[in-house]
Every structure is written in structure tokens, then in C-alpha cells.
Design an enzyme around this catalytic site. Sequence first.
Site, PDB file in Angstrom:
ATOM      1  N   LEU A 148     -36.957  61.142   6.583  1.00  0.00           N
ATOM      2  CA  LEU A 148     -38.279  60.703   6.159  1.00  0.00           C
ATOM      3  C   LEU A 148     -38.633  59.462   6.966  1.00  0.00           C
ATOM      4  O   LEU A 148     -37.749  58.688   7.342  1.00  0.00           O
ATOM      5  CB  LEU A 148     -38.299  60.351   4.661  1.00  0.00           C
ATOM      6  CG  LEU A 148     -38.051  61.481   3.659  1.00  0.00           C
ATOM      7  CD1 LEU A 148     -38.033  60.914   2.243  1.00  0.00           C
ATOM      8  CD2 LEU A 148     -39.105  62.569   3.773  1.00  0.00           C
ATOM      9  N   ASP A 149     -39.929  59.261   7.234  1.00  0.00           N
ATOM     10  CA  ASP A 149     -40.350  58.048   7.920  1.00  0.00           C
ATOM     11  C   ASP A 149     -39.930  56.824   7.115  1.00  0.00           C
ATOM     12  O   ASP A 149     -39.760  56.894   5.891  1.00  0.00           O
ATOM     13  CB  ASP A 149     -41.871  58.038   8.096  1.00  0.00           C
ATOM     14  CG  ASP A 149     -42.364  59.169   8.988  1.00  0.00           C
ATOM     15  OD1 ASP A 149     -41.564  59.673   9.783  1.00  0.00           O
ATOM     16  OD2 ASP A 149     -43.551  59.527   8.870  1.00  0.00           O
ATOM     17  N   LYS A 150     -39.806  55.701   7.781  1.00  0.00           N
ATOM     18  CA  LYS A 150     -39.400  54.461   7.127  1.00  0.00           C
ATOM     19  C   LYS A 150     -40.222  54.185   5.868  1.00  0.00           C
ATOM     20  O   LYS A 150     -39.677  53.876   4.797  1.00  0.00           O
ATOM     21  CB  LYS A 150     -39.556  53.289   8.109  1.00  0.00           C
ATOM     22  CG  LYS A 150     -39.325  51.923   7.480  1.00  0.00           C
ATOM     23  CD  LYS A 150     -39.668  50.805   8.450  1.00  0.00           C
ATOM     24  CE  LYS A 150     -39.575  49.448   7.768  1.00  0.00           C
ATOM     25  NZ  LYS A 150     -39.993  48.340   8.672  1.00  0.00           N
TER      26      LYS A 150
END
Length: 293
Positions: A131-133
Site C-alpha cells: 500500500l502507498d505510504k
Amino acid sequence: MKLIVDKEEIRIDKYLSDKTEYSRELITKMLKEGYIQINEKLVKPSYKTKLDDLVEIDDSYKIEQDINPVKMSLDIVYEDKDIMVINKPSGLVVHPGNGNTNNTLVNGLMYYTNELSDLGGNERVGIVHRLDKDTSGLMLVAKSNKAHEILSDDFKNKRVYREYYALLIGNFPSDTAHIDAPIGRSKDNFNKMEVRSDGKDARTNLKVLKRYKDYTLVSLVLETGRTHQIRVHMAYVGYPIFNDPVYVNKKATEFGQLLHSKVIRFTHPITKETLVFESDLPKEFQEYIDKLD
């Protein structure tokens, strides 16, 4: 990777560190070891760029990093001897890279257990997908290599169901939508993705959950799993995700985009049982939409 230089008289190490995800220190090492060529020739880090220089970067270059276990609080939704399901908070990077080797989910997983798959290498132990940050929510982690291999194939062949909740800016005009628009890396900014004709197939299904005066709460189901897919697709159709620090030209708060991996459904790689998990929206996300009411 290939780049065409668009600015003159800039040191090549500085130019490439600005244009790519690599640090200046790593660019210097890659130049010295022949992993970067300018116009099919080796150059020094001090080389000054010329317009239309052709830069070729060998992406296979890797450095051995000392990835250390770091104690952190992990929200473990499910665990057995082969897999884990983690509820990742917004702000936590999934795996080491780009100068961050200590404050990532991988560091926390390494502290928690020695039983993690190593198919992804030392810097991605256990990581099957990411998942993105600044995207929160449910993630699968593989503890055994066999589980990792099977789950990777399930993701590749679209057998894992993932549903996200997002708050969009604006009133989305229809109750449902299917966005089919290929995605590739931006030619202007290495850290961004964009819809482009030569990109990879990307498909997202949208359903409106609730409308507010200036916002729309939606459910999003991925048919593909491209980098930044939901964020790019929503910005592309004109209804970007609220508080997105990359794809919205407004100053975002530290929390990041209101995008949450809400539901994940998959077949257990070993027992073959169908598993479904759902997580609550983060406090910051829930409080914001509560205020909209």
C-alpha cells in the site's frame, strides 16, 4: 530505464537524483560502477548535462542494505503459521528504499517474528503486495515461501478481492462507474504515475456510498493493481481523493489521502479456506466525514 535530458549545465548526479527515486549517493555509485551511461558512454558524477542527452539506467543495480528489526506497534488482524493480515496505518512505508531503511513495516515485521518469506529479498521479507505510504488499511503478509508464491500468483491472476473507501473532492455525477484507463510512469515526474496510451492495463470499479455538499464517499474495487491506481484514476476523471499530497494541488495535512483498504477476501494459500477481513476507517478519516454530516 531511459531518460532524455531537458536541462543544461547541471551535474549529472544531482540531475538524476532529482529526476528519479534514487539518492544522489546511490547515483554516484551507479555511475562509477557503470550502471548509468550517457549517450552510451560512461561519465563521472561531475559531468554537466546537455540538452537531449540520452541517459540509460540499469535498474538491476542493488545495494545490500542492513535492514534492522525495529520495535513498533503492529495491528495484526489475523495470523497463522503461513500468513498474516495487517491493518497498516497511514504514514507507514511498507518496505525500505530511497534512504529509509529503519522506519518501515518490514522493520516492524522483522522485530515481531523471524518467520517471514524471503522470496522478495532481504528488504521485502514477507511482502506480497503493498500500500502507498499514506494509504491505510488491510495488507497480506506471507510467513512461508510456499504461501508467498501462491499468493503472488493469486494477485497476478486477480483472485484477491480488494475494496477501498475514499473521499473524493466534488459530487461524483453517477452512482457507479467503471474506469478503464492505462497507467504508466509520468515522463515529467518519476514519483508520479499518469494515464497514458502506452501504459499498463488499469481498471477500477466505483460505487457511491454517500454524498456530501462538496465531497463523495465511494467504494472502489480494483480489477488490476497498478502503482497509485486509484489515486491516478480519480484525479484523471476529475474527482481526486481529498488530502492527496501528490495528485491534488492543495496543501495536504500530514495524514495524507483519505484512502483506506477496507475489505480483503482471498483463498488461504495452504488450507484453501475463503477468508474475508474488514477494518474500520482510521480515526482521522472517520472524524472528517463525521464533520461533513
